[in-house]
Design an enzyme around this catalytic site. Structure first.
Site, PDB file in Angstrom:
ATOM      1  N   GLY A  31     -12.471  -4.611  -3.290  1.00 39.01           N
ATOM      2  CA  GLY A  31     -11.821  -3.363  -2.895  1.00 39.01           C
ATOM      3  C   GLY A  31     -11.554  -2.528  -4.117  1.00 39.01           C
ATOM      4  N   GLY A  33      -9.578   1.018  -4.939  1.00 39.80           N
ATOM      5  CA  GLY A  33      -8.854   2.213  -4.517  1.00 39.80           C
ATOM      6  C   GLY A  33      -8.467   3.004  -5.747  1.00 39.80           C
ATOM      7  N   PHE A  35      -5.456   3.278  -6.790  1.00 41.40           N
ATOM      8  CA  PHE A  35      -4.309   2.673  -7.457  1.00 41.40           C
ATOM      9  C   PHE A  35      -4.475   1.199  -7.745  1.00 41.40           C
ATOM     10  CE2 PHE A  35      -3.182   6.338  -4.976  1.00 41.40           C
ATOM     11  CZ  PHE A  35      -2.625   7.131  -5.966  1.00 41.40           C
ATOM     12  N   SER A  37      -7.640  -2.234  -8.015  1.00 32.82           N
ATOM     13  CA  SER A  37      -8.937  -2.834  -7.709  1.00 32.82           C
ATOM     14  C   SER A  37      -8.632  -4.238  -7.211  1.00 32.82           C
ATOM     15  CB  SER A  37      -9.805  -2.923  -8.961  1.00 32.82           C
ATOM     16  OG  SER A  37     -10.093  -1.624  -9.424  1.00 32.82           O
ATOM     17  N   ASP A 143       1.346   3.888   5.080  1.00 32.34           N
ATOM     18  CA  ASP A 143      -0.109   4.068   4.923  1.00 32.34           C
ATOM     19  C   ASP A 143      -0.860   3.188   5.917  1.00 32.34           C
ATOM     20  OD1 ASP A 143      -2.364   5.232   3.855  1.00 32.34           O
ATOM     21  OD2 ASP A 143      -2.430   3.980   2.069  1.00 32.34           O
TER      22      ASP A 143
END
Ligand code: ADP
Ligand code: MG
Ligand code: ZN
Length: 574
Positions: A31, A33, A35, A37, A143
């Protein structure tokens, strides 16, 4: 074979946090993102077993309190009720790695086209369970979206992850969330989209670990030289097939078959009204702020500066025509124009969280009192998306576009009324009728023909910076063989007369967007319907749409809670 850049990233991680090498063989990146990893790591346990872990490496600029709060959410609420737990945490200087049990999962975008109705019902049920659980602790996730609710279709496992944006309710039981509550979230620009890049580069300077705030001292300090992990109670997963390289390949191959989001968006940087090969609905919406908690001029101008947008925010409490900001007098207030002063303003960066398409109306309108209901709304958006077979359903990089998209489905009058209830005034240039949810979902699924042409809309004001074209597309992917997104204006779907939904994705966005749904290979209409029926899509009960309606209640005060939703007749057998 691992991609070369992944190998490099793994090496960098080993160097940044050397003690990891003593415990883990880092296998892949799973993953990435803005903000963090996330890596897949294998560890040899004391009893000889090998176990898989997800290693979330937070960007070094993350605020220590924010990191600590994320960890505390995981430790306080995680490990049960389909909420991801935490096994360990490593830190060296400003590098923090959160170690969690690895859960193999499928991305919703990859499987949405083949999900059965029952799978969807169970998915939502378990998501609501996770939400009820965290809400009991006074945690607002902020989120909620499929990427943060891991789903293993084969083992029927679910896990809520990513408390990187979480905030506390007034009576939260998570101590550090009380601190985060008063603090603008660093991760505030939305977790996808261009805004992130800005946020990242503007990340405030890191507070060195030695001089952290009081709250951050409660950050778990793992032993610097740990070599073994405590035996984990987590289930182990033997398969390690998740590969970012293969993901990328899938993205590319799937591109042409991409079912476009129901709502797309125009190039926001262009002020020119979109080319209209078809009569396109034009809606102009304004959000008039009733409260006094923010600078209305900033809010409005930030939206205006980004081009043709559906919604404008303005303050009804201020004198029309003139607004003063930072010593500059603006003359475009309450007009259709955007003045030069506003054009040159910086885009607003406000404390705000989540991904535009999943944000509740009270978040989009920046209502100061936001509670756990915002997560319930996001769950509603996910259910709407799964029932209609479209992901993402709302695709907006901007809150104001997102609000118009909501109005297109939930009705403008209803939205205006709900907003009034929480102290915000929304103005929409035309009346957008509330959609019947079953009709909408079945139409998008291709089970119903698209309704006849909608009433012609007022012509676009070509000079208007606030002109927008909120639209829904009608080409159900499984019924329409792949269409190159770049051919959009000549697309048969958007040219078909009488279609209520017309597509308007921004083709460029698709090529880089890993969050766009792709369905199984196109098949004939009849084929498709038979398969759909086998998956139970011909027997979706009214309860499903009733729950959807309750989750997507525009007013957070009357919106169903996760606990109440679990008692809904839709789940009576569970
Ligand atoms: P970010 O804050 O960058 O979004 P997340 O915590 O959401 O970070 O993790 C990003 C991605 O990494 C998730 O969407 C998921 O695909 C993967 N991931 C995170 N945690 C796990 C886990 N425990 N097991 C397997 N995959 C995970
Ligand atoms: Mg995430
Ligand atoms: Zn102006």
């Amino acid at each position: 074979m691992k991609a070369w850049d992944v190998e490099i990233d793994i090496d960098i991680l080993y160097q940044a946090v050397p003690q990891l090498a003593k415990v883990f063989r880092i296998i892949d990146k799973i993953g990435e993102g803005t903000f963090s990893s996330v890596y897949l790591g294998e560890a040899q346990m004391r009893d000889g077993r090998k176990e898989m872990f997800a290693l979330k490496h937070l960007i070094p600029t993350s605020h220590p309190t924010r990191i600590a709060a994320e960890l505390q959410c995981l430790t306080v609420a995680g490990g049960r009720e389909h909420v991801m737990g935490v096994t360990y945490c490593f830190r060296k200087e400003d590098h923090v790695v959160i170690v969690m049990p690895y859960m193999e999962h499928q991305a919703i975008v990859d499987i949405i086209g083949s999900l059965s109705y029952e799978e969807v019902r169970l998915y939502i049920y378990h998501l609501l369970k996770a939400l009820r659980h965290i809400h009991q602790f006074g945690i607002i996730h902020r989120d909620i979206k499929p990427n943060n609710f891991l789903y293993n279709r084969h083992s029927k496992m679910y896990a809520l992850v990513d408390f990187g944006l979480a905030q506390g309710t007034a009576d939260t039981q998570v101590e550090l969330l009380k601190v985060v509550r008063q603090r603008p979230s660093q991760k505030g620009g939305g977790s996808t989209g261009k805004q992130d890049t800005t946020q990242r580069s503007k990340a405030p300077p890191r507070i060195p670990p030695k001089t952290t705030t009081t709250a951050s001292t409660s950050l778990p300090h793992p032993p610097r030289q740990s070599t073994t992990l405590p035996p984990s109670s987590s289930s182990s997963s033997s398969t390690t097939t998740s590969s970012s390289a293969s993901r990328k390949a899938l993205d590319l191959t799937g591109l042409r078959k991409v079912p476009r989001p129901v709502f797309g968006e125009r190039n926001l940087n262009s002020c020119t009204p979109a080319p209209s090969t078809t009569k396109q609905p034009v809606v102009k919406t304004e959000l008039l702020k009733l409260g006094k908690t923010e600078d209305p001029a900033t809010r409005r101008c930030s939206s205006a500066s980004r081009g043709p947008l559906p919604v404008r925010t303005q303050s009804s409490s201020q004198k029309p025509q003139r607004t003063v900001l930072q010593g500059l007098t603006c003359s475009c207030y309450l007009t259709d124009r955007v003045c030069n002063i506003c054009m040159s303003r910086k885009q607003q960066v406000a404390p705000r969280a989540g991904t535009p398409g999943f944000r509740a109306p009270e978040v989009l309108t920046k209502c100061p009192n936001q509670g756990t209901a915002i997560d319930v709304w996001s769950a509603g958006v996910i259910l709407l998306s799964l029932l209609s077979g479209r992901y993402p359903l709302f695709k907006a990089s901007d809150d104001l576009i997102a609000l118009t998209q909501i109005m297109t489905i939930r009705g403008s009058r209803e939205t205006i009324q709900a907003a009034k209830a929480f102290g915000k005034a929304v103005v929409c240039s035309r009346d957008l009728p509330r959609q019947d949810l079953r009709t909408l979902c079945e139409t998008l699924r291709g089970r119903r023909p698209a309704p006849g042409e909608v009433t012609p809309l007022p012509e676009a004001n070509k000079d208007s910076a606030t002109t927008c074209h909120p639209k829904i597309q009608d080409d159900t992917p499984t019924h329409h063989p792949a269409k190159g997104p770049l051919k959009q204006p000549k697309d048969e779907a958007s040219e078909r007369p009488g279609s209520l939904y017309s597509a308007l994705p921004n083709p460029q966005e698709h090529s880089g967007n890993t969050e766009t749904a792709r369905l199984a290979k196109p098949s004939s209409g009849t084929d498709c319907k038979v398969k759909e029926d086998e998956r139970g899509w011909d027997r979706v009960p009214d309860e499903a749409y009733n729950l959807l309606d309750r989750l997507l209640d525009l007013n957070p005060a009357t919106r169903i809670t996760a606990a109440q939703a679990l008692q809904h007749p839709l789940f009576k057998d569970l």
